[in-house]
Enzyme design. Structure first.
Site, PDB file in Angstrom:
ATOM      1  N   LYS A 149     110.354 -25.213 -21.726  1.00  0.00           N
ATOM      2  CA  LYS A 149     110.266 -26.252 -20.699  1.00  0.00           C
ATOM      3  C   LYS A 149     111.636 -26.488 -20.068  1.00  0.00           C
ATOM      4  CE  LYS A 149     108.799 -30.998 -19.820  1.00  0.00           C
ATOM      5  NZ  LYS A 149     107.944 -32.119 -20.258  1.00  0.00           N
ATOM      6  N   HIS A 286      82.614   9.450 -17.383  1.00  0.00           N
ATOM      7  CA  HIS A 286      82.324   8.245 -16.609  1.00  0.00           C
ATOM      8  C   HIS A 286      81.480   7.249 -17.406  1.00  0.00           C
ATOM      9  CE1 HIS A 286      84.345  10.095 -13.352  1.00  0.00           C
ATOM     10  NE2 HIS A 286      83.398  10.987 -13.098  1.00  0.00           N
TER      11      HIS A 286
END
Length: 534
Positions: A149, A286
């Site tokens: 922070k 695929h």
């Protein structure tokens, strides 16, 4: 919500004077501590980390010397103190903060190098409930969040890589930049988020909450990808930390970096090949298998899998469930293959694969357990779906024979093999199989009849390629991963040469489908389990 205070802008450069170090994994600590000391940075630490630094012959302050309180309660309380968090959170250029720090004897902390208690490792190693709870870090995440922070002034490092970036900056310029501190803070917040996700997910499992009110997924970046499914899409690959053998934990020996589709196909192939006890080979193209077979050895299994659809196999992904030999490698490299994934490969096999520079060879040192619990995820707009891994496995005793003709022992074996493959084929799925070999696979169609027709075409072409006068599906078992809603799909399978059918059952027209099977003298079994894969 609190209004944003009107703080002075954060400085671009901060020359650090004090570093707080608290580590569970002390790899690289000595060199880093010596480097920080050599740069004039005061070292402050806790417990075992402080003892280790002192053991290197370096000056180091104990956090207790700053707080005036000893470590207590079996180490649960040591850094949760205003002197520590004030040193991390104080905005040095804000007069009121500076005054508070002076009044209370709070010194600024400019570098925080903190990792966390090994909660994930404890759970992964099978640690019990109490051991896991004691490895839930409290002070570490609190300090990391405080430092993050206040990134305007504090460089927060949650791993050695981050600390190395700080050291490089100090050696080059004597200070950390605001840009560096922001990047480190972003990384730190991601680490605490992942840690909390691991804890919350584990705890939900401990109390049997399969659908907790909040659920988090976290992962660590394994690699950025050139692109996603298509070149205009971005892509990245993350590891979740699950120890399941597979593409995420594999060692890549050679070849280009894996692409998005390579990873997806390798995962699909490896999960399927692990279903079989005998030497097996799966070829995926695929996202769907185009050939699956078992054999007396991998060479035979590969040759039989290739027979099913050699056209689609070109440029595919191959998975096997045994260590690859040189003989296997010679066969596999006869055609272009994108990826080979296996538990292992001997030196001869590795040498043969090495001659194919574009082939990626992945070794996993294990096989995934098809029966192990787990979760799978899929994103949707604004959310994600979660479900348990499909752990179903059908045994002969699970079959309900619904036709007048009973299947032969060989037909039962073929049905179970076909149904296992169908579990890994995108729906609607139809699989013809015989003697431990797929004969034809139909996948991803909008109706089951068309899948049966496509599988029949593949089987006919495979028979022609083999020089047979009949389709490879002649005398096969046909598996449907969901029920036949009409008899038309079953009749297509019979026309293709299937003599036995396996399906979940459960359609309102089951009686019609059974009657059609009886009329064609086909044996049919219901599993009572649907293995639909969307």
């Amino acid at each position: 919500m609190p209004a944003a205070p009107d703080f002075p802008p954060a400085p671009d450069r901060v020359a650090p004077k004090r570093a707080l170090i608290s580590l569970s994994d002390k790899t690289g600590l000595e060199d880093a501590a010596r480097a920080l000391h050599g740069l004039g940075v005061e070292l402050v630490s806790t417990g075992g980390t402080r003892a280790a630094i002192a053991g290197f012959g370096l000056p180091v302050k104990d956090v207790a010397d700053l707080t005036g309180f000893p470590e207590m309660m079996d180490g649960r309380v040591k850094t949760l103190h205003p002197v520590v968090h004030g040193g991390l959170l104080g905005v040095r250029d804000e007069p009121s903060h500076a005054q508070a720090m002076t009044e209370h004897g709070i010194g600024g902390i400019d570098i925080a190098w903190i990792d966390l208690y090994p909660f994930e490792a404890t759970v992964a190693s099978g640690g019990g409930f109490e051991a896991a709870v004691e490895n839930i870090d409290i002070g570490g995440p609190a300090m990391i969040r405080s430092a993050s922070k206040n990134h305007g002034y504090v460089a927060v490092c949650v791993d050695k890589a981050g600390l190395d970036e700080v050291l490089d900056a100090l050696k080059a310029d004597g200070a950390t930049s605001l840009d560096l501190r922001k990047r480190l803070a972003a990384r730190a917040f991601a680490r605490t988020a992942a840690y909390d996700a691991a804890v919350s997910g584990w705890f939900a499992g401990q109390v049997g909450d399969a659908a907790p009110a909040r659920k988090s997924i976290s992962g660590s970046l394994a690699q950025t990808l050139r692109y996603g499914e298509n070149p205009h899409q971005t892509g990245a690959f993350y590891r979740t930390g699950e120890s399941r053998p597979g593409v995420a934990n594999a060692r890549q020996l050679q070849g280009k970096e894996l692409g998005y589709n390579n990873i997806a196909d390798a995962d699909a192939a490896y999960e399927l090949v692990a279903e079989f006890e005998a030497p097996a080979c799966v070829i995926v193209k695929h996202a769907n298998p185009c050939g699956v077979a078992v054999g007396n050895d991998l060479a035979e299994a590969y040759a039989r899998a290739l027979e099913c659809d050699a056209v689609s196999a070109f440029g595919g992904v191959i998975a096997v469930n045994r260590t690859l030999t040189g003989a296997d490698a010679k066969l596999i490299t006869d055609i272009f293959t994108e990826v080979v994934i296996a538990p292992g490969a001997d030196e001869e096999a590795q040498s043969i694969f090495a001659a194919k520079k574009n082939l990626r060879l992945l070794l996993t040192e294990g096989l995934p357990d098809p029966l192990a619990a787990g979760e799978v995820f899929r994103s949707v707009a604004g959310g994600f779906l979660v479900q348990g891994r499909d752990r179903s496995r059908i045994a002969p005793s699970d079959l309900k024979i619904v036709t007048r003709r009973q299947p032969t022992p060989q037909e039962i074996e073929d049905m179970l093999f076909a149904f296992t493959v169908a579990k890994h084929v995108k729906s609607n799925a139809i699989v013809y199989a015989k003697d431990g070999q797929t004969a034809g696979i139909g996948a991803g169609q909008m109706n089951r009849r068309d899948s049966a027709r496509i599988a029949a075409i593949r089987a006919r072409e495979a028979g022609e390629a083999k020089g047979l006068a009949h389709s490879l599906a002649q005398g096969s078992a046909c598996a449907s991963e969901a029920f036949f809603p009409f008899a038309d799909g079953l009749l297509e399978a019979v026309a293709a040469g299937a003599t036995a059918v396996i399906q979940p059952g459960g359609s309102i027209r089951d009686d019609e489908v059974i009657a059609a099977a009886d009329e064609q003298n086909v044996a049919m079994a219901f599993t009572g389990v649907r293995v639909f894969r969307h």
